[in-house]
Scaffold this motif. Structure first.
Motif, PDB file in Angstrom:
ATOM      1  N   TRP A 134      10.474  13.917  21.809  1.00 42.70           N
ATOM      2  CA  TRP A 134      10.813  14.724  22.998  1.00 42.70           C
ATOM      3  C   TRP A 134      10.201  16.116  22.909  1.00 42.70           C
ATOM      4  O   TRP A 134       9.804  16.686  23.930  1.00 42.70           O
ATOM      5  CB  TRP A 134      12.331  14.791  23.211  1.00 42.70           C
ATOM      6  N   GLU A 135      10.122  16.646  21.688  1.00 44.95           N
ATOM      7  CA  GLU A 135       9.486  17.956  21.567  1.00 44.95           C
ATOM      8  C   GLU A 135       8.029  17.856  22.036  1.00 44.95           C
ATOM      9  O   GLU A 135       7.528  18.708  22.759  1.00 44.95           O
ATOM     10  CB  GLU A 135       9.570  18.446  20.105  1.00 44.95           C
ATOM     11  N   HIS A 136       7.386  16.752  21.635  1.00 48.11           N
ATOM     12  CA  HIS A 136       5.999  16.514  22.055  1.00 48.11           C
ATOM     13  C   HIS A 136       5.920  16.398  23.583  1.00 48.11           C
ATOM     14  O   HIS A 136       5.071  17.032  24.225  1.00 48.11           O
ATOM     15  CB  HIS A 136       5.471  15.247  21.377  1.00 48.11           C
ATOM     16  N   VAL A 137       6.806  15.592  24.163  1.00 49.49           N
ATOM     17  CA  VAL A 137       6.784  15.354  25.623  1.00 49.49           C
ATOM     18  C   VAL A 137       6.960  16.670  26.383  1.00 49.49           C
ATOM     19  O   VAL A 137       6.197  16.995  27.308  1.00 49.49           O
ATOM     20  CB  VAL A 137       7.905  14.346  26.015  1.00 49.49           C
ATOM     21  N   PHE A 138       7.975  17.443  25.986  1.00 53.01           N
ATOM     22  CA  PHE A 138       8.284  18.654  26.754  1.00 53.01           C
ATOM     23  C   PHE A 138       7.321  19.809  26.438  1.00 53.01           C
ATOM     24  O   PHE A 138       7.364  20.840  27.087  1.00 53.01           O
ATOM     25  CB  PHE A 138       9.753  19.062  26.534  1.00 53.01           C
ATOM     26  N   SER A 139       6.469  19.617  25.436  1.00 46.81           N
ATOM     27  CA  SER A 139       5.440  20.644  25.169  1.00 46.81           C
ATOM     28  C   SER A 139       4.084  20.205  25.710  1.00 46.81           C
ATOM     29  O   SER A 139       3.072  20.864  25.457  1.00 46.81           O
ATOM     30  CB  SER A 139       5.252  20.856  23.668  1.00 46.81           C
ATOM     31  N   SER A 140       4.059  19.085  26.393  1.00 44.21           N
ATOM     32  CA  SER A 140       2.770  18.550  26.834  1.00 44.21           C
ATOM     33  C   SER A 140       2.515  18.891  28.304  1.00 44.21           C
ATOM     34  O   SER A 140       3.348  19.486  28.984  1.00 44.21           O
ATOM     35  CB  SER A 140       2.755  17.026  26.654  1.00 44.21           C
ATOM     36  N   MET A 141       1.364  18.463  28.763  1.00 40.81           N
ATOM     37  CA  MET A 141       0.981  18.663  30.162  1.00 40.81           C
ATOM     38  C   MET A 141       1.551  17.508  31.007  1.00 40.81           C
ATOM     39  O   MET A 141       2.173  17.728  32.040  1.00 40.81           O
ATOM     40  CB  MET A 141      -0.556  18.633  30.184  1.00 40.81           C
ATOM     41  N   THR A 142       1.342  16.289  30.547  1.00 40.10           N
ATOM     42  CA  THR A 142       1.641  15.123  31.386  1.00 40.10           C
ATOM     43  C   THR A 142       2.974  14.452  31.065  1.00 40.10           C
ATOM     44  O   THR A 142       3.408  13.575  31.809  1.00 40.10           O
ATOM     45  CB  THR A 142       0.514  14.067  31.245  1.00 40.10           C
ATOM     46  N   GLY A 143       3.608  14.804  29.952  1.00 39.09           N
ATOM     47  CA  GLY A 143       4.930  14.266  29.642  1.00 39.09           C
ATOM     48  C   GLY A 143       4.934  12.845  29.104  1.00 39.09           C
ATOM     49  O   GLY A 143       5.958  12.172  29.140  1.00 39.09           O
ATOM     50  N   PHE A 144       3.770  12.396  28.612  1.00 40.25           N
ATOM     51  CA  PHE A 144       3.702  11.045  28.045  1.00 40.25           C
ATOM     52  C   PHE A 144       3.755  11.124  26.515  1.00 40.25           C
ATOM     53  O   PHE A 144       3.807  12.225  25.943  1.00 40.25           O
ATOM     54  CB  PHE A 144       2.400  10.351  28.486  1.00 40.25           C
ATOM     55  N   ALA A 145       3.697   9.917  25.874  1.00 38.25           N
ATOM     56  CA  ALA A 145       3.811   9.889  24.413  1.00 38.25           C
ATOM     57  C   ALA A 145       2.467  10.128  23.725  1.00 38.25           C
ATOM     58  O   ALA A 145       2.435  10.549  22.566  1.00 38.25           O
ATOM     59  CB  ALA A 145       4.381   8.541  23.969  1.00 38.25           C
ATOM     60  N   PHE A 146       1.363   9.873  24.418  1.00 39.34           N
ATOM     61  CA  PHE A 146       0.055  10.002  23.758  1.00 39.34           C
ATOM     62  C   PHE A 146      -0.323  11.482  23.564  1.00 39.34           C
ATOM     63  O   PHE A 146       0.255  12.373  24.195  1.00 39.34           O
ATOM     64  CB  PHE A 146      -1.035   9.272  24.564  1.00 39.34           C
ATOM     65  N   THR A 147      -1.307  11.706  22.705  1.00 38.83           N
ATOM     66  CA  THR A 147      -1.761  13.073  22.442  1.00 38.83           C
ATOM     67  C   THR A 147      -2.856  13.446  23.431  1.00 38.83           C
ATOM     68  O   THR A 147      -3.857  12.727  23.555  1.00 38.83           O
ATOM     69  CB  THR A 147      -2.313  13.166  20.997  1.00 38.83           C
ATOM     70  N   GLU A 148      -2.657  14.546  24.138  1.00 42.16           N
ATOM     71  CA  GLU A 148      -3.653  14.962  25.129  1.00 42.16           C
ATOM     72  C   GLU A 148      -4.876  15.556  24.426  1.00 42.16           C
ATOM     73  O   GLU A 148      -4.739  16.243  23.413  1.00 42.16           O
ATOM     74  CB  GLU A 148      -3.027  15.983  26.091  1.00 42.16           C
ATOM     75  N   SER A 149      -6.027  15.268  24.994  1.00 37.85           N
ATOM     76  CA  SER A 149      -7.262  15.716  24.357  1.00 37.85           C
ATOM     77  C   SER A 149      -7.484  17.216  24.544  1.00 37.85           C
ATOM     78  O   SER A 149      -7.130  17.795  25.573  1.00 37.85           O
ATOM     79  CB  SER A 149      -8.445  14.958  24.962  1.00 37.85           C
ATOM     80  N   LYS A 150      -8.081  17.821  23.531  1.00 34.24           N
ATOM     81  CA  LYS A 150      -8.404  19.255  23.638  1.00 34.24           C
ATOM     82  C   LYS A 150      -9.916  19.453  23.683  1.00 34.24           C
ATOM     83  O   LYS A 150     -10.397  20.582  23.652  1.00 34.24           O
ATOM     84  CB  LYS A 150      -7.816  19.996  22.433  1.00 34.24           C
ATOM     85  N   ILE A 151     -10.671  18.347  23.736  1.00 36.97           N
ATOM     86  CA  ILE A 151     -12.133  18.515  23.693  1.00 36.97           C
ATOM     87  C   ILE A 151     -12.789  18.110  25.015  1.00 36.97           C
ATOM     88  O   ILE A 151     -12.289  17.258  25.740  1.00 36.97           O
ATOM     89  CB  ILE A 151     -12.772  17.706  22.534  1.00 36.97           C
ATOM     90  N   GLY A 152     -13.921  18.749  25.277  1.00 35.28           N
ATOM     91  CA  GLY A 152     -14.662  18.471  26.506  1.00 35.28           C
ATOM     92  C   GLY A 152     -15.581  17.259  26.342  1.00 35.28           C
ATOM     93  O   GLY A 152     -16.038  16.961  25.223  1.00 35.28           O
TER      94      GLY A 152
END
Ligand code: FAD
Ligand code: NA7
Length: 544
Positions: free
Chosen positions: A243-261
């Motif tokens: 939940w910490e991950h979800v509420f600190s994310s952009m999209t609120g999903f379980a996967f890790t959002e990319s930081k690279i272009g």
């Protein structure tokens, strides 16, 4: 608790009325009744709880948010009790979960099913809401919580002759149980998220399936797989971090959002990253877990498109069918995923009608006619044609705020909302998933909104306010902020329900907040810390 004692000139039947028994309404009931001790009544026109998952019982209906984050986070025991064994959760299991929630918290005693709310008017003299139902009853409450659903008002395209069809006819958003498809010629109109799920599930069951596609779609595998008991136990042990991950994310999903272009890596590495996401599965994962610029940079977007187009070409054997299935526009609608959609077109009992080339012109008693004059003979037509999203249910109800202003009039230039939960001129009324709320995995968004509503109601009770509402200026500021956030987004360049573009005559407006879950959470916290700047608070008239 009866608030009428604190409110001169007001004797409401309830402290709060909640409309809707989906994720939003159930949590609002729990929060206001059990955490705040209010006298709360919930109405739903359905005969049971579940909202979306009560109505959308079509074959293949599945949440494409991962199982462990498509649920409530608010109760640790509830999280531990939940039984699941696959990485995505289907409609029957979500419905069972929400029924469990209703039983677990003894919510049913405060719910009246089979009761549609037809009108809700704010009585300014008494500062309370007067609510009428289709059962002929009238009720009053100090607070009104509308958890009406953002994908809930079904949309039928205006095709002449619909009523003349003599076979079976259904809309996915009002789907009956126990439909039989064996040996039948079934036509499905629509290839959005719902159409993809439905067509994939129906292909092996129907005698013949005809898919009526207007816009081809970019879709990736959902990647639904069984979870071992050990993996489920691991998820349950790690819920705090999840939940910490979800509420600190952009999209609120379980996967890790990319930081690279996209262009920060070599073409070979790029391909490998797309392929990994394709194997892992998940539409949002493909769009936001591979690179951070797919939704904002046209060139990056095109790279992601090319990969999916290649997959379609590799999967679909007939080149002409593959061509029709292959999108050429931007990849900027709600990202889709499926359980083998493109594969169904290799079956001999499935055909594809390209409604861009030959639009549907008419429905006849025995089938669907397209612009080339072909009559596609059918025993069953299923509309997977979506919803009048976000504000649809608000327009169906006779909803009036201050000065008797209807919501329809208030939103005539497009629906607006302050953080998706309030709109000016409608005091003591709170929306769950109203306009200008987060575009994300929705249970976390719902929880943040209901928590915020709970805080505002608690403040109004504590400060003995007769009314609390957002000012027009504060709402306009939030809407402008949402507009700013969306300017770089490619989503605004494509026609879809996200901007109301799927409903003829509906004003095309942005009705989402693209700032992300984490940022939204910070905005909500700021609101409380700063004691609701931009809110108008009415004190009760002092008694002699
Ligand atoms: P709903 O579940 O829509 O509930 C609203 C309730 O209000 C309904 O029961 C309705 O009967 C009742 N109601 C409305 N008007 C009235 C009235 N006037 N009187 C009485 N009752 C009324 N979201 C995700 O995050 N991930 C997903 O994977 C996902 N998949 C989806 C798949 C489908 C097919 C659909 C349609 C939606 C999906 N969603 C998904 C969005 C989903 O709607 C939300 O996740 C969530 O279920 C919304 O809950 P809610 O309580 O806000 O609204
Ligand atoms: P969508 O995404 O609005 O999809 C509706 C589909 O119906 C879409 O493919 C439309 O084509 C199609 N449509 C609508 N009218 C017609 C006509 N007249 N002819 C042919 N095709 C038509 O709804 P969904 O239920 O799939 O998904 C909505 C959300 O709910 C989804 O994001 C999930 O979160 C659940 P178009 O694309 O407009 O050309």
């Amino acid at each position: 608790m009866n608030l009428s004692a604190q409110l001169p000139n007001a004797t409401p039947d309830f402290d709060a009325i909640v409309i809707g028994a989906g994720f939003g309404g159930l949590y609002a009931l729990r929060k206001l009744r059990d955490e705040q001790g209010l006298n709360v009544q919930l109405f739903d026109k359905a005969s049971g709880v579940g909202g979306t998952w009560y109505w959308n019982r079509y074959p293949g209906a599945l949440s494409d948010s991962e199982t462990q984050v498509y649920c409530y986070s608010f109760d640790k025991e509830l999280l531990q009790e939940r039984d699941f064994d696959s990485s995505y959760v289907n409609q029957p299991n979500i419905l069972a979960y929400l029924n469990h929630v209703a039983d677990r918290f003894d919510l049913r005693r405060s719910i009246q099913f089979n009761t549609g709310v037809t009108a809700s008017h704010f009585d300014e003299a008494r500062n309370l809401w007067v609510v009428n139902t289709d059962q002929g009853s009238t009720h009053t409450a100090r607070f009104l919580v509308t958890a009406l659903g953002l994908l809930s008002t079904i949309n039928y395209p205006n095709i002449p002759g619909r009523e003349s069809f003599k076979g079976e006819m259904y809309h996915t958003g009002r789907y009956p149980q126990d439909v039989s498809y064996a040996g039948k010629r079934v036509g499905v109109i629509g290839t959005g998220s719902t159409g993809l799920q439905l067509n994939t599930a129906l292909a092996p069951q129907a005698g013949h399936l005809t898919v009526f596609q207007r816009s081809p779609q970019y879709s990736v595998p959902v990647g639904n797989r069984p979870l071992s008991k050990e993996r489920v136990a691991e998820i349950k042990q790690n819920y705090d971090q999840i939940w910490e991950h979800v509420f600190s994310s952009m999209t609120g999903f379980a996967f890790t959002e990319s930081k690279i272009g996209t262009f920060s890596v070599s073409p070979e590495e790029r391909e490998a990253i797309y392929e990994r996401a394709w194997q892992q599965g998940g539409g949002f994962n493909y769009m936001f877990g591979t690179f951070n610029d797919i939704a904002v940079d046209a060139a990056a977007n095109e790279e992601a498109c090319k990969f999916i187009r290649r997959k379609i070409a590799e999967t679909v054997k007939d080149p002409e069918t593959a061509r029709k299935l292959t999108p050429t526009d931007l990849y900027a609608r709600r990202p889709l995923c499926d359980s083998g959609y493109y594969e169904i077109f290799n079956r001999s009992n499935v055909s594809l009608v390209d409604c861009k080339a030959t639009p549907i012109t008419e429905i006849k008693p025995n089938g669907i006619v397209t612009a080339d004059g072909t009559l596609h003979e059918l025993d069953m037509i299923i509309f997977a044609t979506g919803f009048d999203a976000v504000d649809g249910n608000y327009k169906v109800m006779d909803l009036r705020g201050r000065n008797g202003q209807t919501m329809k009039d208030h939103w005539q230039d497009g629906a607006t909302g302050f953080m998706g939960t309030m709109t000016a001129g409608f005091p003591n009324m709170f929306m769950v998933l109203g306009p200008h709320g987060p575009f994300s995995n929705l249970p976390p968004a719902i929880e943040m909104q209901v928590n915020m509503i709970g805080d505002i109601v608690a403040k109004a009770t504590r400060d003995k306010l007769a009314a609390i509402e957002v000012s027009a200026e504060a709402e306009a500021g939030w809407v402008a902020h949402c507009d700013e956030l969306s300017t770089g987004s490619l989503f605004s360049q494509v026609e879809s329900w996200i901007f109301g573009a799927n409903i003829p005559g509906k004003k095309r407006t942005l009705v989402f907040y693209f700032g992300g879950v984490s940022q939204y959470r910070q905005e909500a916290a700021k609101l409380i810390t700063n004691d609701y700047p931009g809110f108008v608070m009415t004190k009760p008239v002092a008694t002699a």
